[in-house]
Design a protein around this motif. Structure first.
Motif, PDB file in Angstrom:
ATOM      1  N   SER A 293       0.799  -1.234   0.000  1.00 56.11           N
ATOM      2  CA  SER A 293       0.000   0.000   0.000  1.00 56.11           C
ATOM      3  C   SER A 293       0.826   1.275   0.000  1.00 56.11           C
ATOM      4  CB  SER A 293      -0.934   0.024   1.230  1.00 56.11           C
ATOM      5  OG  SER A 293      -1.730  -1.131   1.282  1.00 56.11           O
ATOM      6  N   LEU A 294       2.139   1.184   0.118  1.00 57.74           N
ATOM      7  CA  LEU A 294       2.952   2.386   0.276  1.00 57.74           C
ATOM      8  C   LEU A 294       3.429   2.986  -1.044  1.00 57.74           C
ATOM      9  CD1 LEU A 294       5.117   1.571   3.425  1.00 57.74           C
ATOM     10  CD2 LEU A 294       3.067   2.984   3.247  1.00 57.74           C
ATOM     11  N   LYS A 295       3.289   2.233  -2.141  1.00 55.55           N
ATOM     12  CA  LYS A 295       3.694   2.791  -3.426  1.00 55.55           C
ATOM     13  C   LYS A 295       2.717   3.875  -3.840  1.00 55.55           C
ATOM     14  CE  LYS A 295       4.895   1.562  -8.172  1.00 55.55           C
ATOM     15  NZ  LYS A 295       4.987   0.487  -9.179  1.00 55.55           N
ATOM     16  N   PHE A 296       3.225   5.059  -4.196  1.00 54.40           N
ATOM     17  CA  PHE A 296       2.351   6.198  -4.483  1.00 54.40           C
ATOM     18  C   PHE A 296       1.584   5.999  -5.790  1.00 54.40           C
ATOM     19  CE2 PHE A 296       1.728  10.222  -6.794  1.00 54.40           C
ATOM     20  CZ  PHE A 296       0.776  10.783  -5.961  1.00 54.40           C
ATOM     21  N   SER A 297       0.279   6.289  -5.727  1.00 53.62           N
ATOM     22  CA  SER A 297      -0.565   6.303  -6.917  1.00 53.62           C
ATOM     23  C   SER A 297      -1.698   7.276  -6.646  1.00 53.62           C
ATOM     24  CB  SER A 297      -1.114   4.909  -7.225  1.00 53.62           C
ATOM     25  OG  SER A 297      -1.976   4.965  -8.334  1.00 53.62           O
ATOM     26  N   ARG A 298      -1.841   8.287  -7.486  1.00 51.17           N
ATOM     27  CA  ARG A 298      -2.833   9.338  -7.233  1.00 51.17           C
ATOM     28  C   ARG A 298      -4.263   8.822  -7.394  1.00 51.17           C
ATOM     29  NH1 ARG A 298      -6.163  12.081  -5.760  1.00 51.17           N
ATOM     30  NH2 ARG A 298      -6.497  14.329  -5.976  1.00 51.17           N
ATOM     31  N   PHE A 299      -4.479   8.013  -8.416  1.00 54.95           N
ATOM     32  CA  PHE A 299      -5.841   7.603  -8.708  1.00 54.95           C
ATOM     33  C   PHE A 299      -6.102   6.114  -8.458  1.00 54.95           C
ATOM     34  CE2 PHE A 299      -4.994  11.264 -11.448  1.00 54.95           C
ATOM     35  CZ  PHE A 299      -5.994  12.114 -11.006  1.00 54.95           C
ATOM     36  N   ASN A 300      -5.159   5.254  -8.747  1.00 52.25           N
ATOM     37  CA  ASN A 300      -5.411   3.822  -8.644  1.00 52.25           C
ATOM     38  C   ASN A 300      -4.192   3.085  -8.132  1.00 52.25           C
ATOM     39  OD1 ASN A 300      -7.853   2.508  -9.126  1.00 52.25           O
ATOM     40  ND2 ASN A 300      -7.827   3.136 -11.289  1.00 52.25           N
ATOM     41  N   GLN A 301      -4.382   2.288  -7.116  1.00 53.22           N
ATOM     42  CA  GLN A 301      -3.347   1.337  -6.736  1.00 53.22           C
ATOM     43  C   GLN A 301      -3.414   0.167  -7.711  1.00 53.22           C
ATOM     44  OE1 GLN A 301      -1.688   3.492  -4.239  1.00 53.22           O
ATOM     45  NE2 GLN A 301      -1.047   1.397  -3.861  1.00 53.22           N
ATOM     46  N   SER A 302      -2.277  -0.460  -7.935  1.00 56.07           N
ATOM     47  CA  SER A 302      -2.240  -1.622  -8.820  1.00 56.07           C
ATOM     48  C   SER A 302      -3.138  -2.716  -8.253  1.00 56.07           C
ATOM     49  CB  SER A 302      -0.800  -2.132  -8.947  1.00 56.07           C
ATOM     50  OG  SER A 302      -0.781  -3.367  -9.606  1.00 56.07           O
ATOM     51  N   ARG A 303      -4.073  -3.174  -9.095  1.00 54.62           N
ATOM     52  CA  ARG A 303      -4.989  -4.219  -8.626  1.00 54.62           C
ATOM     53  C   ARG A 303      -4.246  -5.495  -8.273  1.00 54.62           C
ATOM     54  NH1 ARG A 303      -7.952  -1.707 -12.765  1.00 54.62           N
ATOM     55  NH2 ARG A 303      -9.933  -0.817 -12.066  1.00 54.62           N
ATOM     56  N   SER A 304      -3.220  -5.812  -9.044  1.00 51.71           N
ATOM     57  CA  SER A 304      -2.464  -7.034  -8.786  1.00 51.71           C
ATOM     58  C   SER A 304      -1.735  -6.943  -7.444  1.00 51.71           C
ATOM     59  CB  SER A 304      -1.466  -7.298  -9.915  1.00 51.71           C
ATOM     60  OG  SER A 304      -0.547  -6.222 -10.034  1.00 51.71           O
ATOM     61  N   VAL A 305      -1.244  -5.748  -7.103  1.00 50.10           N
ATOM     62  CA  VAL A 305      -0.531  -5.582  -5.836  1.00 50.10           C
ATOM     63  C   VAL A 305      -1.502  -5.725  -4.665  1.00 50.10           C
ATOM     64  CG1 VAL A 305       0.756  -3.950  -4.412  1.00 50.10           C
ATOM     65  CG2 VAL A 305       1.272  -4.147  -6.844  1.00 50.10           C
ATOM     66  N   ILE A 306      -2.667  -5.074  -4.780  1.00 52.06           N
ATOM     67  CA  ILE A 306      -3.667  -5.177  -3.714  1.00 52.06           C
ATOM     68  C   ILE A 306      -4.141  -6.618  -3.561  1.00 52.06           C
ATOM     69  CG2 ILE A 306      -5.985  -4.480  -3.015  1.00 52.06           C
ATOM     70  CD1 ILE A 306      -5.469  -1.793  -4.331  1.00 52.06           C
ATOM     71  N   LEU A 307      -4.393  -7.282  -4.690  1.00 50.53           N
ATOM     72  CA  LEU A 307      -4.817  -8.677  -4.635  1.00 50.53           C
ATOM     73  C   LEU A 307      -3.741  -9.546  -3.992  1.00 50.53           C
ATOM     74  CD1 LEU A 307      -6.899 -10.829  -5.362  1.00 50.53           C
ATOM     75  CD2 LEU A 307      -5.803 -11.036  -7.610  1.00 50.53           C
ATOM     76  N   GLY A 308      -2.474  -9.221  -4.303  1.00 52.92           N
ATOM     77  CA  GLY A 308      -1.367  -9.965  -3.685  1.00 52.92           C
ATOM     78  C   GLY A 308      -1.355  -9.798  -2.179  1.00 52.92           C
ATOM     79  N   GLY A 309      -1.647  -8.582  -1.699  1.00 47.98           N
ATOM     80  CA  GLY A 309      -1.697  -8.362  -0.255  1.00 47.98           C
ATOM     81  C   GLY A 309      -2.823  -9.135   0.407  1.00 47.98           C
ATOM     82  N   ILE A 310      -3.994  -9.133  -0.262  1.00 45.17           N
ATOM     83  CA  ILE A 310      -5.132  -9.882   0.290  1.00 45.17           C
ATOM     84  C   ILE A 310      -4.822 -11.369   0.325  1.00 45.17           C
ATOM     85  CG2 ILE A 310      -7.541 -10.500  -0.105  1.00 45.17           C
ATOM     86  CD1 ILE A 310      -7.941  -7.704  -1.295  1.00 45.17           C
ATOM     87  N   LEU A 311      -4.251 -11.884  -0.756  1.00 46.67           N
ATOM     88  CA  LEU A 311      -3.912 -13.312  -0.798  1.00 46.67           C
ATOM     89  C   LEU A 311      -2.859 -13.668   0.244  1.00 46.67           C
ATOM     90  CD1 LEU A 311      -3.859 -14.039  -4.649  1.00 46.67           C
ATOM     91  CD2 LEU A 311      -5.569 -14.753  -2.970  1.00 46.67           C
ATOM     92  N   SER A 312      -1.886 -12.766   0.437  1.00 50.24           N
ATOM     93  CA  SER A 312      -0.848 -13.025   1.446  1.00 50.24           C
ATOM     94  C   SER A 312      -1.460 -13.104   2.846  1.00 50.24           C
ATOM     95  CB  SER A 312       0.211 -11.922   1.396  1.00 50.24           C
ATOM     96  OG  SER A 312       0.841 -11.889   0.137  1.00 50.24           O
ATOM     97  N   GLY A 313      -2.366 -12.160   3.142  1.00 52.08           N
ATOM     98  CA  GLY A 313      -3.036 -12.202   4.441  1.00 52.08           C
ATOM     99  C   GLY A 313      -3.888 -13.443   4.607  1.00 52.08           C
ATOM    100  N   PHE A 314      -4.564 -13.851   3.521  1.00 54.55           N
ATOM    101  CA  PHE A 314      -5.392 -15.051   3.591  1.00 54.55           C
ATOM    102  C   PHE A 314      -4.536 -16.296   3.810  1.00 54.55           C
ATOM    103  CE2 PHE A 314      -7.525 -18.632   1.461  1.00 54.55           C
ATOM    104  CZ  PHE A 314      -8.713 -18.662   2.182  1.00 54.55           C
ATOM    105  N   VAL A 315      -3.407 -16.374   3.098  1.00 50.28           N
ATOM    106  CA  VAL A 315      -2.509 -17.523   3.266  1.00 50.28           C
ATOM    107  C   VAL A 315      -1.977 -17.573   4.694  1.00 50.28           C
ATOM    108  CG1 VAL A 315      -0.271 -18.484   2.593  1.00 50.28           C
ATOM    109  CG2 VAL A 315      -1.868 -17.706   0.839  1.00 50.28           C
ATOM    110  N   LEU A 316      -1.608 -16.413   5.238  1.00 49.93           N
ATOM    111  CA  LEU A 316      -1.115 -16.375   6.612  1.00 49.93           C
ATOM    112  C   LEU A 316      -2.183 -16.861   7.580  1.00 49.93           C
ATOM    113  CD1 LEU A 316       0.826 -15.620   8.872  1.00 49.93           C
ATOM    114  CD2 LEU A 316       0.043 -13.244   8.683  1.00 49.93           C
TER     115      LEU A 316
END
Length: 359
Positions: A293-316
């Motif tokens: 979540s720390l990579k700067f994006s004015r309008f949209n965060q990368s969907r793949s990055v956000i999905l990766g974070g959700i999947l990482s939390g789910f795996v944990l």
């Protein structure tokens, strides 16, 4: 400056977490109420207000299971919102490192975990017991965990007796829909007693609304009957109590009592260490959220990055639950089962952040 900024970030995290909890509470309440209404509608004393009460009693236990995901999503939402408003950009430009402005989020997640342990867990344990009592009062003959309720065996005054029940209250000292089977010294069944309830008194079980069946005789109805026993309340409570229905503060005493009776304490020890490690598990979830979540994006965060974070939390979360099951069964030591996933997740999250921020 850092004190003011830290309080601002901390309040943003608290407010975001609060609204996530409100949203999940509302969603879970609606779904669980629908399920309870369809499942309990055929009970003699069922009512809409009763179903609402049953759902309210179950909500803390369900919320307790969602706490890690709430911590993950609230940290991601708060950090992404701060990024889109340039607030993190200005913070970095002021010379404040990622480790400094993440402190309020880490503190907030840690306190969130502590609150879940000291407040939500006792409330969930109380709600579970009260919900089971209400089901029994409404005439339910089905217990959600009936398959996990063991049978008790006692040998007293030369009589071998097995006691089983469909529902358990008061940590095992009150049984509902009870079946008592008596054997002679040769192992032949000589008497069966079916009772609406059984209460463990001093030196005997008090059976209520009893039907006695003997070989070659017609069943006999009795209002009450007594079954002599040498079982102590402490023994029965430890034999029938479930680890997730015991309050966190009661677990150390329960573990000692269970050991004194020679019972396996793997389940209770694993539950105790899991609750003890929950605040640090939420800190690990916050570090995972920061990684994506720390990579700067004015309008949209990368969907793949956000999905990766959700999947990482789910795996944990899945790994934590899986290893906890191993600890409860004795395959892995309870301390290792509870703490290893948390330590590994915190180490990986810190390593990724170090690589991203410091090269």
């Amino acid at each position: 400056m850092m004190g003011t900024l830290g309080r601002y970030f901390f309040m943003r995290y608290v407010i975001t977490t609060f609204w996530f909890l409100v949203g999940i509470f509302s969603l879970v309440f609606i779904i669980d109420f629908s399920e309870q209404a369809s499942r309990l509608a055929n009970l003699p004393r069922y009512s809409i207000s009763g179903a609402l009460l049953m759902t309210a009693l179950r909500i803390p236990l369900i919320l307790q299971q969602t706490i890690p995901f709430v911590a993950l999503f609230s940290a991601m939402a708060a950090l992404i919102s701060l990024n889109r408003r340039y607030e993190l950009v200005v913070t970095r430009a002021a010379g404040i490192s990622v480790w400094q402005f993440l402190r309020p989020f880490i503190l907030g997640s840690f306190l969130f975990g502590v609150l879940a342990v000291v407040a939500l867990n006792p409330l969930a344990a109380w709600g579970t017991k009260r919900g089971e009592a209400l089901l029994a009062e409404w005439g339910s003959t089905r217990n959600a965990d009936a398959g996990s309720i063991p049978w008790l065996r006692q040998i007293y005054n030369g009589t071998d007796t097995i006691i089983g029940a469909r529902s358990v209250q008061d940590n095992g000292t009150t049984l509902l829909n009870v079946t008592v089977i008596h054997f002679d010294p040769q192992g032949t069944i000589i008497l069966r007693q079916d009772a609406a309830s059984a209460k463990l008194e001093d030196g005997y079980w008090l059976l209520n609304d009893v039907t006695e069946t003997r070989n070659g005789q017609l069943p006999q109805r009795l209002k009450t009957a007594q079954l002599a026993t040498n079982l102590k309340p402490e023994f029965v409570q430890e034999r029938l109590a479930k680890a997730d229905s015991i309050q966190f503060f009661d677990l150390p005493r329960k573990i000692e009592v269970a050991r004194s009776f020679g019972f396996s304490t793997n389940g209770m020890e694993t539950q105790f260490h899991s609750m003890l490690s929950l605040p640090l598990l939420l800190v690990a979830m916050t570090l995972i959220a920061a990684c994506v979540s720390l990579k700067f994006s004015r309008f949209n965060q990368s969907r793949s990055v956000i999905l990766g974070g959700i999947l990482s939390g789910f795996v944990l979360y899945v790994v934590t639950v899986l290893v906890k099951a191993f600890g409860s069964s004795g395959i892995v030591p309870p301390f290792v089962a509870a703490w290893l996933p948390v330590v590994v997740a915190m180490a990986l999250g810190s390593t990724i952040l170090l690589n991203q921020e410091d090269g």
